[in-house]
Motif scaffolding. Structure first.
Motif, short mmCIF file in Angstrom:
data_model
loop_
_atom_site.label_atom_id
_atom_site.label_comp_id
_atom_site.label_asym_id
_atom_site.label_seq_id
_atom_site.Cartn_x
_atom_site.Cartn_y
_atom_site.Cartn_z
N ALA A 1 0.87 -1.19 0.00
CA ALA A 1 0.00 0.00 0.00
C ALA A 1 0.90 1.23 0.00
N GLU B 1 1.06 5.61 -0.72
CA GLU B 1 0.48 6.92 -1.02
C GLU B 1 1.62 7.93 -1.03
N GLU C 1 4.11 4.12 3.18
CA GLU C 1 4.00 2.79 2.59
C GLU C 1 3.80 1.72 3.66
N TYR D 1 -5.97 -5.54 3.17
CA TYR D 1 -5.38 -4.41 2.45
C TYR D 1 -6.11 -3.09 2.71
N TRP E 1 -4.78 -1.27 5.91
CA TRP E 1 -3.47 -0.62 5.80
C TRP E 1 -3.50 0.54 4.81
N LYS E 2 -4.26 0.40 3.73
CA LYS E 2 -4.39 1.51 2.78
C LYS E 2 -5.04 2.70 3.47
N SER E 3 -6.01 2.43 4.34
CA SER E 3 -6.69 3.47 5.08
C SER E 3 -5.73 4.19 6.02
N LYS F 1 -3.23 6.35 3.97
CA LYS F 1 -3.88 7.60 3.53
C LYS F 1 -3.98 8.59 4.68
#
Length: 205
Positions: A22, A24, A157, A191, A194-196, A199
């Motif tokens: 992940a 950003e 990341e 996922y 962790w993406k949350s 961000k």
């Protein structure tokens, strides 16, 4: 020869199970602004107790414990434990929660690049003398969180490696629960968590 991306060697080699990444990033007008924001995001990542509220969409809660199993409110250090409360029933071996231990916290500077890394691994409950892994994944799995600055760009990341369901708890119900949750994670359902978080960490406003 192509230059190795900073922090690549902080991430364990993937050998089995699932892996996810992940990432950003945000760009700034100059290196100085990027460095200033890098320091801010580094502090956010170090504040484990606020991971849940910092997440773009809070799916789990996190609590930091020291090496002796005592709750603490400070920046994370190597040897700490993180208690994770995910939706649904917990495990007996984890006293209702999933646990990871912080096995590495380190920083690196390379000319116009900076990186801060926290790597965690599924662990036993800090007060469990039997040492059974209290997590839905085996202790071969790792999550590596990184904050990077590459010139005027800052990245947040998370890199998950070697994720397989933990079927070695010694408790049938725990194994059944881990089979369900661990398989869901393996096919990518962890996922979004962790993406949350990634961000939320790199949010600029």
């Amino acid at each position: 020869m192509e230059k190795e991306i900073i922090g690549q060697d902080h991430i364990p080699v993937h050998r089995t199970g699932a892996e996810t990444d992940a990432i950003e990033k945000v760009a700034f007008d100059n290196d100085y602004e990027a460095l200033e924001f890098f320091q801010k995001v580094r502090q956010r990542l170090s504040d484990v107790n606020r991971w849940g509220e910092m997440s773009h969409i809070s799916l789990s809660s996190f609590k930091l414990f020291d090496h002796a199993g005592r709750k603490c409110d400070r920046e994370v250090i190597e040897g700490d434990y993180i208690r994770i409360d995910i939706p649904g029933p917990g495990t007996k071996v984890g006293k209702g929660y999933d646990w990871v231990q912080v096995e590495a916290v380190f920083a690196e500077v390379d000319f116009d690049e900076d990186i801060f890394t926290i790597r965690v691994r599924p662990s036993s409950h800090p007060l469990d003398p039997d040492g059974k892994t209290a997590h839905f994944l085996t202790n071969r799995a790792t999550s590596t969180f990184q904050i990077k600055r590459i010139k005027n760009v800052v990245l947040a990341e998370e890199h998950a490696r070697n994720e397989s369901p933990n079927m070695e708890t010694g408790n049938g119900l725990d194994n059944f629960r881990n089979a369900i949750v661990g398989t869901a994670a393996r096919i990518g359902l962890s996922y979004p968590q962790w993406k949350s978080l990634i961000k939320g960490l790199i949010k600029t406003d």
